[in-house]
Design a protein around this motif. Sequence first.
Motif, PDB file in Angstrom:
ATOM      1  N   HIS A  64       0.866  -1.196   0.000  1.00  0.00           N
ATOM      2  CA  HIS A  64       0.000   0.000   0.000  1.00  0.00           C
ATOM      3  C   HIS A  64       0.896   1.238   0.000  1.00  0.00           C
ATOM      4  O   HIS A  64       2.000   1.208   0.555  1.00  0.00           O
ATOM      5  CB  HIS A  64      -0.988  -0.009   1.164  1.00  0.00           C
ATOM      6  CG  HIS A  64      -0.397   0.030   2.537  1.00  0.00           C
ATOM      7  ND1 HIS A  64      -0.028   1.196   3.154  1.00  0.00           N
ATOM      8  CD2 HIS A  64      -0.128  -0.952   3.433  1.00  0.00           C
ATOM      9  CE1 HIS A  64       0.434   0.939   4.360  1.00  0.00           C
ATOM     10  NE2 HIS A  64       0.395  -0.368   4.561  1.00  0.00           N
ATOM     11  N   ASP A  95       6.359   1.306   6.932  1.00  0.00           N
ATOM     12  CA  ASP A  95       5.061   0.669   6.700  1.00  0.00           C
ATOM     13  C   ASP A  95       4.290   1.569   5.759  1.00  0.00           C
ATOM     14  O   ASP A  95       3.757   2.582   6.170  1.00  0.00           O
ATOM     15  CB  ASP A  95       4.347   0.500   8.044  1.00  0.00           C
ATOM     16  CG  ASP A  95       2.894   0.109   7.903  1.00  0.00           C
ATOM     17  OD1 ASP A  95       2.502  -0.312   6.803  1.00  0.00           O
ATOM     18  OD2 ASP A  95       2.142   0.245   8.886  1.00  0.00           O
ATOM     19  N   GLU A 122      -4.447   2.064   5.365  1.00  0.00           N
ATOM     20  CA  GLU A 122      -4.412   2.348   6.803  1.00  0.00           C
ATOM     21  C   GLU A 122      -5.729   2.898   7.342  1.00  0.00           C
ATOM     22  O   GLU A 122      -5.896   3.038   8.539  1.00  0.00           O
ATOM     23  CB  GLU A 122      -3.277   3.345   7.115  1.00  0.00           C
ATOM     24  CG  GLU A 122      -1.890   2.874   6.688  1.00  0.00           C
ATOM     25  CD  GLU A 122      -1.320   1.792   7.590  1.00  0.00           C
ATOM     26  OE1 GLU A 122      -2.060   1.275   8.437  1.00  0.00           O
ATOM     27  OE2 GLU A 122      -0.129   1.475   7.440  1.00  0.00           O
ATOM     28  N   ASP A 144       3.642  -6.201   3.246  1.00  0.00           N
ATOM     29  CA  ASP A 144       3.254  -5.313   4.350  1.00  0.00           C
ATOM     30  C   ASP A 144       3.416  -5.972   5.717  1.00  0.00           C
ATOM     31  O   ASP A 144       2.864  -5.497   6.702  1.00  0.00           O
ATOM     32  CB  ASP A 144       1.794  -4.877   4.124  1.00  0.00           C
ATOM     33  CG  ASP A 144       1.386  -3.729   5.025  1.00  0.00           C
ATOM     34  OD1 ASP A 144       2.281  -3.005   5.485  1.00  0.00           O
ATOM     35  OD2 ASP A 144       0.177  -3.573   5.264  1.00  0.00           O
TER      36      ASP A 144
HETATM   37 ZN    ZN Z   1       0.910  -1.330   6.441  1.00  0.00          ZN
END
Ligand code: ZN
Length: 427
Positions: A64, A95, A122, A144
């Motif tokens: 992502h 992240d 998120e 991820d």
């Molecule tokens: Zn993540």
Amino acid sequence: MIVCRKIIEIFKEICKIPHCSFKAEKFKEYLIAYCKKTGAKVVTDDVGNIQVVKGDPKICLQSHYDMVCMGDAPEIELVEEGNILQAKNSSLGADNGIGCAIMLDLLERKDNIELLFTCDEEVGLIGATNLNLELKSKYLLNLDSEEEGDIFVGCAGGVEMLCSKPITYEKVEGDWKTYELETVGFIGGHSGVDADKDIKNAIKEMAYFLHDNSCMISSFKGGEANNSIPKYVKVVVVSKEDMVGNSDIKVTKVDTQPMKYITQSKEIISFLNSMHSGVRSYNKELNIVQRSTNLAIVESKEDSFYVELFPRAMSSEDMDRVKVELISQLEVFGFVYKLEHEFPSWKPNIGDFAKRVQEVSLKHFDKSDFVAIHAGLEAGVIVDKFPDMEAASIGPNIYFPHSIREYVEIDSVLKVSKVIEELINSY
Ligand SMILES: [Zn+2]
């Protein structure tokens, strides 16, 4: 090592481009331009996902491209000390920016490769849920995860249950005393991954306290978010008897009287006590919670009593079972409900692809375990749309994501990128 180090340089570039959730437009443009320059075919969908294809790929790498912005982010000042990369007073966005960097680096060097950059993970897996692109590969490798060596092969599905029961109020007349009750010292936690950690639910403890005391509720408000174990509850009650608190509940006598109390107070207290919160069943084989519920939010309103539940389960069969149990209980107590934002489970599956990922991982790490998580993952949502795809999720060591303490280990990034490259080469 020189090639690998390039990933860190790409990541440092990424850190200069703002990409908080819902505000990642600039980064999206950067990704598209970067990928087009390599000669790859780039396609986007309406929600903002980006698909990149070169040659005849077997594996689709997926990350992502939004991040949780904490502290000064999206202003990110990098601090590199030896093997540790972090940000000064902000989240780092490793992240999942590290995943994006690994993908961009590989795109330049591989002839047969597919990339999928998803948006707004998120804030509720929005990109994956609304994905409208035709993936070409047979396998999906999500990047991820946050512990090197671990291979995720399953996740829980979940659904928000918004429930309400009509209520009426009675006027407070006569000899009642008024008390304010507050929960103290509850720590909260993630309703999925912390479900088996014996964390006390503040709403449940308050309901238990009320059951032991003969009182009527004037107002009730508790819980923070549907995916958090409730930390704080405040209730105003009227009682004919003296009330004394305990280590969980602080009781304060109030001089002014509320005007009214809920006629159905006893029923509501019974409902809250009957509603189980936490682990409903456990999967011993995978050492993971199989089914859970979170009694997440409770609030007395003008003409209704509002309750939010958040059940999770590791398979769709289990989810159906939990839903029927909860719905039956709600009906008995006179609640109406609606379901929102349902996301699918990814039933744990150790297939040929997961085994290949493990084989390659073991060349670089001392151990490599298959794991599943009792929370939602994008890979679960994507394989639900492409049932013929087999998926796995891996990633480097990232600590304290979503906080200003977030940091990543550089050598772990380099090793994980090697695993991914060898995996692509093996097909
Ligand atoms: Zn993540």
